[in-house]
Design a protein around this motif. Structure first.
Motif, short mmCIF file in Angstrom:
data_model
loop_
_atom_site.label_atom_id
_atom_site.label_comp_id
_atom_site.label_asym_id
_atom_site.label_seq_id
_atom_site.Cartn_x
_atom_site.Cartn_y
_atom_site.Cartn_z
N TYR A 252 0.82 -1.21 0.00
CA TYR A 252 0.00 0.00 0.00
C TYR A 252 0.86 1.27 0.00
O TYR A 252 0.58 2.22 -0.72
N TYR A 253 1.91 1.27 0.82
CA TYR A 253 2.69 2.49 1.02
C TYR A 253 3.28 3.01 -0.28
O TYR A 253 3.20 4.20 -0.60
N LEU A 254 3.91 2.12 -1.06
CA LEU A 254 4.56 2.56 -2.30
C LEU A 254 3.73 2.21 -3.54
O LEU A 254 4.25 2.20 -4.65
N ASP A 255 2.45 1.93 -3.32
CA ASP A 255 1.48 1.76 -4.41
C ASP A 255 1.77 0.59 -5.34
O ASP A 255 1.27 0.57 -6.48
N GLN A 256 2.54 -0.39 -4.86
CA GLN A 256 2.81 -1.54 -5.70
C GLN A 256 1.53 -2.32 -6.01
O GLN A 256 1.39 -2.90 -7.08
N SER B 194 0.12 -1.44 -9.37
CA SER B 194 0.95 -1.53 -10.58
C SER B 194 0.57 -2.75 -11.42
O SER B 194 0.62 -3.89 -10.94
N VAL B 195 0.19 -2.50 -12.68
CA VAL B 195 -0.21 -3.59 -13.57
C VAL B 195 0.46 -3.41 -14.92
O VAL B 195 0.96 -2.34 -15.27
N SER B 196 0.47 -4.46 -15.70
CA SER B 196 1.06 -4.42 -17.03
C SER B 196 0.34 -3.40 -17.90
O SER B 196 -0.89 -3.31 -17.89
N PRO B 197 1.08 -2.62 -18.68
CA PRO B 197 0.44 -1.71 -19.63
C PRO B 197 -0.48 -2.46 -20.60
O PRO B 197 -1.51 -1.94 -21.02
N GLN B 198 -0.13 -3.71 -20.93
CA GLN B 198 -0.98 -4.50 -21.81
C GLN B 198 -2.33 -4.77 -21.17
O GLN B 198 -3.36 -4.77 -21.83
N GLU C 82 6.28 2.76 -10.81
CA GLU C 82 7.69 2.49 -10.53
C GLU C 82 8.11 2.83 -9.10
O GLU C 82 9.29 2.70 -8.76
N ASN C 83 7.19 3.26 -8.25
CA ASN C 83 7.57 3.71 -6.90
C ASN C 83 8.34 2.65 -6.13
O ASN C 83 9.44 2.90 -5.62
N TYR C 84 7.77 1.45 -6.03
CA TYR C 84 8.41 0.43 -5.21
C TYR C 84 9.69 -0.07 -5.85
O TYR C 84 10.71 -0.27 -5.15
N SER C 85 9.69 -0.27 -7.15
CA SER C 85 10.90 -0.81 -7.80
C SER C 85 12.07 0.15 -7.62
O SER C 85 13.21 -0.28 -7.41
N VAL D 42 15.13 0.21 -13.37
CA VAL D 42 13.99 0.48 -12.49
C VAL D 42 12.69 0.14 -13.22
O VAL D 42 11.79 -0.51 -12.65
N ARG D 43 12.60 0.56 -14.45
CA ARG D 43 11.38 0.29 -15.22
C ARG D 43 11.22 -1.20 -15.47
O ARG D 43 10.10 -1.74 -15.36
N GLU D 44 12.29 -1.87 -15.79
CA GLU D 44 12.21 -3.32 -16.02
C GLU D 44 11.79 -4.05 -14.74
O GLU D 44 11.00 -5.00 -14.79
N LEU D 45 12.30 -3.60 -13.60
CA LEU D 45 11.90 -4.21 -12.34
C LEU D 45 10.42 -3.97 -12.06
O LEU D 45 9.72 -4.86 -11.56
N ALA D 46 9.94 -2.77 -12.38
CA ALA D 46 8.52 -2.49 -12.21
C ALA D 46 7.68 -3.44 -13.06
O ALA D 46 6.62 -3.91 -12.62
N ARG D 47 8.14 -3.75 -14.28
CA ARG D 47 7.43 -4.72 -15.13
C ARG D 47 7.43 -6.11 -14.48
O ARG D 47 6.42 -6.81 -14.50
N VAL D 48 8.57 -6.48 -13.90
CA VAL D 48 8.68 -7.79 -13.25
C VAL D 48 7.66 -7.92 -12.12
O VAL D 48 7.07 -8.99 -11.92
#
Length: 515
Positions: free
Chosen positions: A235-239, A242-246, A259-262, A282-288
């Motif tokens: 909740y804190y970092l809004d993970q 976060s969902v896939s753009p697709q 990307e906050n949490y990543s 960072v962006r790739e980790l957010a996708r992961v």
């Protein structure tokens, strides 16, 4: 509640304050210098005597109680006592916390905490339009949890109970093993969550217990993983959003990638800002990590939703993710977390932060290197890293001073005055920490509170510290068992005061302001 009394210049109390300030300024002259020390990292010497005993007690607990002082004197060497404390802390971390019954709800099952938060939302929604809710009710009853709390104030009561548990833990060894209380503070701060963010509020105490405390002296990768999957961090970092753009394009969600949490996972939790990653990483980790979200009915509060996950290939710091078909889905994130948690840059960063917290603001690089080497050799075993640090000459070197933060000083005061059960004193300690800038579990940004002297060693902070020490120690009985550990200068200043004012001056001494 008045937190900062005002004094007139010509009042008798001002004369006391002025004298006390002189004692403080004496301590200031011995403040830690911002220079890197050069002590050898490991030593086979066995430090002995009052200075070593005092150092061990004040760094591995929040301050001297009669029981701790008797315990350390029963050991042949203070270092033996210190290593025993490390063993005891690890053992305690693997056991359930000794929560007083009136605080037990902070460690309820996560589904129960989700239910409590939902009940508050429903209760507030049922309040007739135009009806004013007295939002101060819960705070007016702060630390008085005997009455049944209303559904309207569930979240606030949970926050207050979490704060009360932290004060009880740092001041009462019957509630928490003293070194484990310090380690819990360290890891909560390292993996900071802000308890005033609405969705985070009911989970803060559970997070402190089941993330920071439970993994305080285990494997670092387990600690990172527990933090990553806990509802407080999600909740804190809004993970959780976060969902896939697709997925967004398919009409399943319009939230998109967050990307906050990543970013904080790399910059603060593991590698550090100079850890060798890029914005693309960072962006790739957010996708992961897409699809990692909360689950109100799950016992661990975590759920992975495959349809919200970016299933394409990713590359992070040269590592292909997923590395094989068996690591697809939620295992992609787990794979990356383990990679980051065991990276050499992480070993350096965690070792440095531990040494800054326990040894010196700028600890010897040789010590940090030795700790980092142990970190990598043991798979991030925090217990083994701490053992290296406590066995080092740098830890015992009297030149390596540390200045107490406001929270540290508040806890030390409760212990020195032996008032761990007095909730009025808790209120004073809470109020002091708040006005001094270190409100308990209440730092808004992910970096957590600073621990160094440069942050807290200011004239205004000294005035607040004087004010608190005089107030909290008023009419307190003397602790003459402390006097052998105080300097002649301190003893002379203390003995000039009436007996019922002496403990305030002891709290303000260099020996208690520093550690």
């Amino acid at each position: 509640m008045t937190l900062t009394p005002r004094f007139k210049r010509n009042s008798p109390l001002w004369l006391v304050l002025e004298s006390f300030l002189l004692l403080f300024l004496w301590g200031c002259a011995q403040s830690p210098q911002s220079v890197r020390t050069t002590s050898l990292p490991v030593s086979h010497v066995e430090p002995q005597g009052p200075e070593a005993e005092w150092r061990a007690i004040n760094r591995l607990s929040y301050g001297p109680t009669p029981a701790l002082m008797a315990d350390i004197k029963s050991k042949a060497y203070p270092k033996e006592w210190a290593l025993n404390q490390l063993d005891a802390a690890r053992k305690a971390s693997q056991e359930a916390p000794k929560l007083p019954l009136y605080l037990a709800s902070i460690n309820d099952s996560l589904p129960s905490i989700f239910d409590g938060a939902r009940n508050e939302r429903e209760a507030r929604a049922a309040v007739p339009a135009g009806t004013r809710i007295n939002e101060l009710v819960a705070n007016e009853r702060r630390f008085n949890f005997q009455e049944h709390s209303e559904a309207l104030f569930y979240n606030r009561t949970q926050v207050n109970k979490a704060i009360a548990w932290r004060l009880a833990s740092c001041s009462n060894d019957d509630v928490e093993q003293p070194l484990l209380a310090r380690m819990t503070e360290f890891w909560f701060n390292h993996f900071n969550v802000y308890q005033q963010k609405g969705s985070v509020r009911p989970f803060t105490g559970h997070y402190a217990i089941n993330v920071a405390r439970a993994h305080a002296l285990g494997k670092f990768e387990d600690l990172v993983m527990a933090s990553a999957k806990h509802p407080a961090m999600l909740y804190y970092l809004d993970q959780w959003l976060s969902v896939s753009p697709q997925a967004g394009r398919a009409g399943q969600s319009s939230r998109g990638l967050n990307e906050n949490y990543s970013r904080e996972l790399m910059e603060l939790h593991t590698l550090g800002v100079h850890g060798g990653y890029t914005q693309e990483d960072v962006r790739e980790l957010a996708r992961v990590l897409t699809g990692w979200t909360v689950a109100p009915r799950s016992q661990d509060g975590f759920h992975f939703v495959m349809r919200l996950h970016d299933s394409g290939n990713k590359t992070i710091m040269g590592q292909s993710i997923p590395s094989s078909a068996q690591f697809m889905g939620v295992k992609e994130g787990e794979q990356v977390i383990r990679f980051l948690a065991n990276h050499p840059a992480t070993a350096q960063r965690i070792s440095l932060r531990l040494a800054e917290y326990f040894v010196a603001d700028l600890p010897p690089q040789a010590l940090v290197d030795q700790m980092a080497k142990t970190f990598l050799a043991t798979g991030g075993d925090i217990y083994q890293v701490m053992k290296v640090m406590l066995s080092s000459a740098a830890f015992w070197d009297p030149e390596n001073k540390l200045y107490r933060t406001p929270y540290d000083f508040a806890c030390a005061s409760l212990r020195v005055l032996n008032v761990a059960q007095d909730r009025n004193k808790w209120l004073q300690a809470f109020g002091y920490s708040f006005v001094a800038g270190q409100a308990i579990q209440n730092w808004q940004t992910p970096d957590g509170y600073a621990f160094n002297a440069n942050t807290w060693f200011t004239p205004e902070a000294l005035t607040r510290r004087i004010d608190f020490a005089l107030t909290v120690a008023r009419n307190a009985p003397e602790r003459s068992d402390l006097y052998p550990y105080l300097s002649d200068t301190t003893i002379k200043a203390v003995m000039k005061q009436p007996p019922l004012q002496r403990m305030g001056f002891v709290l303000g001494s260099s020996e208690l302001v520093f550690k």
